[in-house]
Design a protein around this motif. Structure first.
Motif, PDB file in Angstrom:
ATOM      1  N   ALA A  47       5.142   2.378   7.206  1.00  0.00           N
ATOM      2  CA  ALA A  47       4.391   2.364   5.951  1.00  0.00           C
ATOM      3  C   ALA A  47       3.573   1.082   5.850  1.00  0.00           C
ATOM      4  O   ALA A  47       4.014   0.006   6.269  1.00  0.00           O
ATOM      5  CB  ALA A  47       5.351   2.469   4.766  1.00  0.00           C
ATOM      6  N   GLY A  48       2.356   1.207   5.316  1.00  0.00           N
ATOM      7  CA  GLY A  48       1.514   0.051   5.053  1.00  0.00           C
ATOM      8  C   GLY A  48       0.865  -0.594   6.262  1.00  0.00           C
ATOM      9  O   GLY A  48       0.321  -1.683   6.151  1.00  0.00           O
ATOM     10  N   GLY A 101       1.140   5.174   5.240  1.00  0.00           N
ATOM     11  CA  GLY A 101       0.972   5.299   3.788  1.00  0.00           C
ATOM     12  C   GLY A 101       2.050   4.580   3.004  1.00  0.00           C
ATOM     13  O   GLY A 101       2.461   3.465   3.355  1.00  0.00           O
ATOM     14  N   THR A 102       2.539   5.246   1.978  1.00  0.00           N
ATOM     15  CA  THR A 102       3.544   4.657   1.093  1.00  0.00           C
ATOM     16  C   THR A 102       4.954   4.790   1.638  1.00  0.00           C
ATOM     17  O   THR A 102       5.880   4.173   1.106  1.00  0.00           O
ATOM     18  CB  THR A 102       3.483   5.315  -0.303  1.00  0.00           C
ATOM     19  N   GLU A 103       5.120   5.595   2.681  1.00  0.00           N
ATOM     20  CA  GLU A 103       6.418   5.734   3.356  1.00  0.00           C
ATOM     21  C   GLU A 103       6.165   5.947   4.839  1.00  0.00           C
ATOM     22  O   GLU A 103       5.060   6.312   5.239  1.00  0.00           O
ATOM     23  CB  GLU A 103       7.219   6.890   2.751  1.00  0.00           C
TER      24      GLU A 103
END
Length: 132
Positions: A47-48, A101-103
């Motif tokens: 993530a990220g 993404g977010t996960e």
């Protein structure tokens, strides 16, 4: 017949490869040496994160089975959301950014020609073509 348990046969072995920057982990379940004519991997994108990829020597199809992220086509500037149920294919050796993404995103990947297991992205995001 080839039967592989990712937890018993891949994780913690030389078939589990990690990005130098920690952006991804590739679990290489089928390689050139397995004689199938393609490689089959499970890849976890953290993530990220952001990864530059440009497979000049390989074609790749990718199916997302968990998590989310984005892929940005560097030629067109178009960005696509990736989430469970989305497949993308790099049929033109497409140079791109892959964003976590977010996960964490869990991807199932097929490569042609098959990977040997020794490939790592170079400074241009390319896997070398290893013939032996």
């Amino acid at each position: 017949m080839i039967v592989t348990d990712i937890n018993k046969d891949i994780i913690g072995t030389d078939r589990e490869v990690h990005a130098e920057g920690g952006q991804w982990t590739s679990r290489r379940m089928l390689l050139k040496s397995d004689g199938m004519g393609f490689a089959f991997n499970e890849t976890i994108i953290k993530a990220g994160t952001k990864t530059h990829i440009h497979y000049q020597n390989h074609l790749e199809a990718v199916y997302c089975v968990a998590g989310n992220g984005k892929i940005e086509d560097l030629k067109t500037g178009i960005t696509h959301d990736i989430y469970d149920g989305v497949m993308y294919a790099l049929n033109n050796h497409d140079e791109h950014y892959l964003y976590g993404g977010t996960e964490d995103m869990r991807l199932i990947c097929v490569f042609n020609p098959p990977l040997t297991g020794r490939e790592h992205h170079d400074e241009n995001g390319v896997y070398p073509l290893i013939e032996d």
